[in-house]
Design an enzyme around this catalytic site. Structure first.
Site, PDB file in Angstrom:
ATOM      1  N   TYR A  54      -6.470   4.062 -17.811  1.00 22.57           N
ATOM      2  CA  TYR A  54      -5.266   4.833 -17.527  1.00 22.57           C
ATOM      3  C   TYR A  54      -4.802   5.451 -18.837  1.00 22.57           C
ATOM      4  CZ  TYR A  54      -4.813   2.340 -13.027  1.00 22.57           C
ATOM      5  OH  TYR A  54      -5.011   1.814 -11.770  1.00 22.57           O
ATOM      6  N   PHE A 110      -2.616   2.873  -3.892  1.00 17.32           N
ATOM      7  CA  PHE A 110      -1.978   3.929  -3.094  1.00 17.32           C
ATOM      8  C   PHE A 110      -1.142   3.313  -1.968  1.00 17.32           C
ATOM      9  CE2 PHE A 110      -4.911   7.837  -3.992  1.00 17.32           C
ATOM     10  CZ  PHE A 110      -4.498   7.823  -5.311  1.00 17.32           C
ATOM     11  N   PRO A 111      -0.304   2.307  -2.285  1.00 15.89           N
ATOM     12  CA  PRO A 111       0.518   1.694  -1.221  1.00 15.89           C
ATOM     13  C   PRO A 111       1.488   2.679  -0.598  1.00 15.89           C
ATOM     14  CG  PRO A 111       1.319   1.019  -3.375  1.00 15.89           C
ATOM     15  CD  PRO A 111       0.021   1.743  -3.601  1.00 15.89           C
ATOM     16  N   LEU A 112       1.807   3.743  -1.340  1.00 17.48           N
ATOM     17  CA  LEU A 112       2.682   4.794  -0.822  1.00 17.48           C
ATOM     18  C   LEU A 112       1.917   6.089  -0.573  1.00 17.48           C
ATOM     19  CD1 LEU A 112       5.831   4.125  -3.039  1.00 17.48           C
ATOM     20  CD2 LEU A 112       5.564   3.662  -0.593  1.00 17.48           C
ATOM     21  N   GLY A 113       0.604   5.976  -0.356  1.00 17.57           N
ATOM     22  CA  GLY A 113      -0.196   7.158  -0.060  1.00 17.57           C
ATOM     23  C   GLY A 113      -0.164   8.186  -1.160  1.00 17.57           C
ATOM     24  N   GLY A 170       3.902  11.485   5.325  1.00 15.21           N
ATOM     25  CA  GLY A 170       2.825  10.976   6.131  1.00 15.21           C
ATOM     26  C   GLY A 170       1.703  11.998   6.210  1.00 15.21           C
TER      27      GLY A 170
END
Length: 288
Positions: A60, A205-208, A217
């Protein structure tokens, strides 16, 4: 109310909602995103607000996230668990190359130890399995580093069920980190295996990648359903997405990342959101 803590490998007790550091870096996970002062302040705020699991990777930046963690938090609180990764070489923004030769993995681990200013890494995850190197050799190198005291526990990142089962013939990983969220269920079989074995599951990517936090969405119907659940609780769509993960399985440890203090507070508040059975049925029925 769902359980708030989990013991990784039965030993490292963490609050289940942690903090990921990818968003401290720039586009394509390359270069800095914030000033050093802003990043340090955000990391310290996360810990002040109760975060005990910080997830990062040597690539990172590269290097930047690990260096910022040390700058902000060293000497580390006794209850803080640091998870980092190795096994990938970067050549530019969004350019990733698996590098799982034993000499590569050993050099990467040693470099992470120096950047993090620690003698032992709590959780060291193989960032990608290198298809050119036998998995037993890759895991064997990490096991040697564990025996030398440089790694406390070993994890895997982005694995299929077959790969996890192959890994289990060599050693028992403490964690698996796969892409997974309320609209992305491809790793359901892997999660099921982890739950059955008590292996921590860290969804990336827990929140996409931000779309769920924005309520977007992947379609109007999907987004509207999440927003309806959020409205019932006076919450945001992102909080509902994180709460769904916490309710989905006791082994799930989301580590959402952000470069914003406001969003950090919003994310952490998701741990207080108690979804009902009706909420879960609505969210479980969603697909991308």
């Amino acid at each position: 109310m769902v359980g708030r803590t989990f013991e990784i490998a039965g030993e490292l007790r963490v609050r289940r909602l942690g903090y990921g550091t990818a968003q401290l870096t720039g586009p394509g996970y390359w270069g800095p995103r914030l000033t050093p002062g802003e990043a340090v302040a955000l990391l310290r705020l996360a810990v002040e607000r109760g975060v005990t699991l910080i997830d990062t990777a040597d690539n990172y930046g590269p290097d930047i996230a690990e260096e910022l963690i040390a700058q902000a938090l060293h000497p580390y609180p006794g209850d803080l668990v640091l998870a980092t990764k190795g096994g990938v070489i970067r050549t530019g923004p969004d350019k990733w190359h698996a590098a799982g030769r034993p000499e590569d993995l050993r050099a990467m681990c040693e470099a992470s130890l120096r950047r993090l200013r620690t003698d032992t890494i709590d959780l060291y995850q193989l960032h990608r399995i290198d298809p050119a190197v036998p998995l037993a050799d890759q895991l064997g190198t990490l096991a040697e580093l564990r025996e030398e005291g440089k790694i406390r526990h070993i994890g895997l990142d982005t694995v299929t069920l077959d790969q996890l089962d192959e890994a289990l013939t060599v050693l028992r990983p403490a964690s698996v980190q796969n892409r997974f969220n309320v609209l992305d269920r491809e790793s359901e079989p892997v999660l099921a295996r982890c739950e059955g074995l008590g292996i921590a599951f860290l969804p990336w990517f827990p929140l996409g990648n931000g779309s769920l936090a924005a309520g977007a969405g992947t379609g109007a119907g999907t987004g509207a359903a999440i927003e309806r659940v959020a409205a019932r609780h006076g919450a945001t769509s992102g909080q509902v997405a994180l709460a769904w993960l916490l309710h989905r399985s006791p082994v799930v440890l989301p580590t959402p990342g952000t470069g914003s203090a406001v969003h950090l507070a919003e994310n952490l508040a998701a741990a207080d959101l108690a979804l009902t059975g009706e909420d879960m049925r609505t969210l479980d029925a969603l697909t991308s």
